[in-house]
Each structure stands twice: as structure tokens, then as C-alpha cells.
Design an enzyme around this catalytic site. Structure first.
Site, PDB file in Angstrom:
ATOM      1  N   ALA A 250       0.767  -1.207  -0.095  1.00 55.33           N
ATOM      2  CA  ALA A 250      -0.066  -0.109  -0.008  1.00 55.33           C
ATOM      3  C   ALA A 250       0.868   1.328   0.017  1.00 55.33           C
ATOM      4  O   ALA A 250       0.216   2.394  -0.139  1.00 55.33           O
ATOM      5  CB  ALA A 250      -1.102  -0.019   1.148  1.00 55.33           C
ATOM      6  N   ASP A 251       2.408   1.149  -0.108  1.00 53.42           N
ATOM      7  CA  ASP A 251       3.111   2.369   0.184  1.00 53.42           C
ATOM      8  C   ASP A 251       2.914   3.231  -0.938  1.00 53.42           C
ATOM      9  O   ASP A 251       3.165   2.867  -2.192  1.00 53.42           O
ATOM     10  CB  ASP A 251       4.381   1.765   0.439  1.00 53.42           C
ATOM     11  CG  ASP A 251       5.484   2.958   0.834  1.00 53.42           C
ATOM     12  OD1 ASP A 251       5.589   3.171   1.785  1.00 53.42           O
ATOM     13  OD2 ASP A 251       6.093   3.481  -0.181  1.00 53.42           O
ATOM     14  N   VAL A 252       2.546   4.376  -0.722  1.00 52.49           N
ATOM     15  CA  VAL A 252       2.634   5.349  -1.660  1.00 52.49           C
ATOM     16  C   VAL A 252       4.004   5.898  -2.295  1.00 52.49           C
ATOM     17  O   VAL A 252       3.893   6.184  -3.641  1.00 52.49           O
ATOM     18  CB  VAL A 252       2.098   6.953  -1.088  1.00 52.49           C
ATOM     19  CG1 VAL A 252       2.129   7.963  -2.028  1.00 52.49           C
ATOM     20  CG2 VAL A 252       0.806   6.585  -0.560  1.00 52.49           C
ATOM     21  N   LEU A 254       6.153   3.523  -2.835  1.00 47.15           N
ATOM     22  CA  LEU A 254       6.316   2.317  -3.827  1.00 47.15           C
ATOM     23  C   LEU A 254       5.668   2.778  -5.246  1.00 47.15           C
ATOM     24  O   LEU A 254       6.122   2.217  -6.211  1.00 47.15           O
ATOM     25  CB  LEU A 254       5.994   1.139  -3.066  1.00 47.15           C
ATOM     26  CG  LEU A 254       5.998  -0.155  -3.947  1.00 47.15           C
ATOM     27  CD1 LEU A 254       7.569  -0.711  -4.448  1.00 47.15           C
ATOM     28  CD2 LEU A 254       5.456  -1.403  -2.996  1.00 47.15           C
TER      29      LEU A 254
END
Length: 302
Positions: A250-252, A254
Site C-alpha cells: 500500500a506504500d505511496v 512504492l
DNA sequence: GTCCAGGGTATAT
DNA sequence: ATATACCATGGA
């Protein structure tokens, strides 16, 4: 300050001190260590006692200089540094993999020698991850600094103040309002104190988590904790529990990195984020870390 | 002023 | 099960 212990920690051939130093230098608001003249200075607690050390590049690896002559300090510091920089891991399989992967190739070539820099202390990892939820990294550093300077133990040496990260016991006894004053959101104050209580009570330990078996079991245990979702659980797996395959999907950051390396005109969807990483299984934490690093180095280029 | 940032929970369908 | 509101501050 006249008595020192010195030791050389041998590093793998593919280890680059300067690449890791650059990562460590990424924020002027970092408060858990200081960097001066290519040397990293830091205080850590070993068996409850503060130990100050510095590390610098050496032809044979990393030279560590420890202040004082405390018994057992040398082995404790060496263990810490090996964990911090993931020195025990053989990255050859990851480097071979990245050469076959168009989305990773450039990032890994550019930052070759970088390790997943860890956060050996479990409580520190949780706090850092929770603080980092949904805000910019820059602001997270400001919040961490306030938190550490307010509740951590200060250690003065040669005109520089070092801090030990606040203990779970200290934070477990706080009222949420005490944290709220630092401009941490009310919800995050509750999360942090909740985790502090679990750790202070001995219900949450590195050894206990690692004993659960695989990443999925650990993620399941962690996401049962209030404030810990899939992103945070995988972040803890990556930075503290040392899973090379943890994947904070869910990492922005990433998402932005994948957008960049895949040449998309929009951020990838969650299924796409998972699909991109399918060939990276086994090394998705390393892939993520290099993509983060690549994104920030691209941002610096303008 | 608006939008976004290293997400997660609470609540409503 | 899935969708939406809300959090709260600071920088672009």
C-alpha cells in the site's frame, strides 16, 4: 574520553559504505545518530547502559570506535552494526535477479552496495512506522525528533547530544495528551501507547514474533494490534524483523517509484503493484528499498 | 486555496 | 465484504 576500543567489522565485497551512508544522511532531522565527516556517531543501550560509538569506512570493512571500556560493549556494538546494516545477508541472488528485471535494473545498478538499513529496536520500529502513516517522511522525522527529545535519554559527548530511543516502559505510562502536544494525531497517540504497553508487558517481542514462523503468521499477529495494518506490519517485517521479502504494497512511495520505472502515466493499482512484484518473491523488501532509494535520488536530480 | 503525503479505523451500506 | 469519511500537519 581518552579510552577507546576499536574493532574492524568485515563487510561483504558487494557492500558499499558510501551508499549506506548516503541513505543514513537523508534527513537533517534524523535524531538517532549524527553524521560528521563521513563518520556515523550514535549512542545505543547495551544491557540497559548507554554506549557511544562511531563507525567509518575502512579498507577491510567498517571501523568502529567505542567510547569507554565497558565490558561487553564491543560485542554488543558489533552485533548492533551487523544487524543495522544487514551484513549477514548474501545479496548475490538479489543482484542476479535484478539484472533480469527491467523495473529493478537501473535502481539496483545505481545504488549497488546499499543494504536494507534496519531499525534493530522493535519499539522504535513501531513508533517510526506509525508516525509515518499517511504523512510525508519529512514531517515524520520532525515528529520523531520531538518524541525522542521529549522522552528519550540524552547523552552529551563532545558538545553533541545523542539520544536513546524512549523505552516502551516510559511511553506505556504516558497519557495520550502528552503525545498529542507534539502534534501527533490523537489516533496515533493511542496506537503508540498501545504498542508500548504490549512491549512493556512482554507480550510483544522480536523473538516471539520470529518464533511464529513465516511472514504471513507474523503479519497476522501484527495486524491484530490496533493501529497496525498490512502496510505497518510489512514495514516492521522489513526494517526490524529482517524479512527480505516483506512487501508494503500500500506504500505511496512504492507506487510512485513503480509509476516512474514502469513509465506509467498514473499510479499503479493494487493488483498491478502485486503483479509487478511477483517475479521478485523472496526479495520484495530489498526491491522496495532500492525503489524507494531510486525515487528519492531521481527527485534530487530534479 | 487545494492537494497530497511511507495508512488505518470507524461507520454505513 | 466493500465503500466512504475522517484524521491532522506541513509542504508543493
Amino acid at each position: 574520553m581518552s579510552i577507546h576500543q576499536q574493532l574492524i567489522i568485515r563487510t561483504p565485497d558487494d557492500f558499499s559504505f558510501s551508499e549506506n551512508l548516503e541513505y543514513l544522511s537523508r534527513s537533517a532531522d534524523e535524531c538517532m545518530f549524527h553524521i560528521q565527516d563521513e563518520k556515523v556517531l550514535r549512542a545505543i543501550a547495551i544491557e540497559g547502559k548507554p554506549v557511544l560509538f562511531r563507525m567509518e569506512e575502512h579498507p577491510d570493512g567498517i571501523m568502529v570506535t567505542i567510547s569507554g571500556k565497558a565490558e561487553g560493549a564491543a560485542s554488543g556494538v558489533e552485533r548492533f552494526v551487523r544487524d543495522w546494516l544487514d551484513l549477514g545477508r548474501d545479496l548475490l541472488p538479489f543482484y542476479e535477479l535484478s539484472e533480469r528485471e527491467p523495473l529493478l535494473q537501473e535502481a539496483v545498478r545505481r545504488h549497488s552496495g546499499l543494504r536494507v538499513v534496519g531499525i534493530p529496536d522493535l519499539f522504535e520500529t513501531f513508533v517510526w512506522a506509525i508516525l509515518g502513516q499517511q504523512i510525508t517522511v519529512a514531517f515524520a522525522y520532525v515528529l520523531k525528533r520531538r518524541f525522542v527529545e521529549t522522552f528519550g535519554q540524552a547523552i552529551d559527548a563532545d558538545g553533541v547530544t545523542h539520544y536513546l530511543f524512549p523505552s516502551a516502559e516510559t511511553v506505556a505510562a504516558l497519557e495520550p495528551e502528552a503525545l498529542r502536544e507534539l502534534k501527533i494525531t490523537a489516533r496515533k497517540c493511542e496506537y503508540i501507547i498501545g504498542v508500548a504497553r504490549l512491549i512493556a508487558d512482554g507480550e510483544l517481542t522480536k523473538e516471539g514474533l520470529l518464533g511464529l514462523g513465516g511472514d504471513r503468521a507474523i503479519e497476522h499477529r501484527l495486524t491484530a494490534i490496533r493501529g497496525i495494518g498490512p502496510w505497518t506490519a510489512n514495514y516492521v517485517l522489513m526494517r526490524c524483523l529482517r524479512s527480505p521479502d516483506a512487501y508494503p504494497a500500500a506504500d505511496v512511495g512504492l507506487h510512485n517509484a513503480l509509476k516512474l520505472v514502469a513509465g506509467l502515466d498514473r499510479k499503479p493499482t493494487l493488483p498491478e503493484v502485486e503483479a509487478f512484484a511477483e517475479p521478485w518473491k523472496g526479495w520484495r523488501a530489498y526491491a522496495t528499498f532500492y525503489l524507494w532509494r531510486y525515487l528519492s535520488s531521481e527527485a534530487e536530480r530534479g
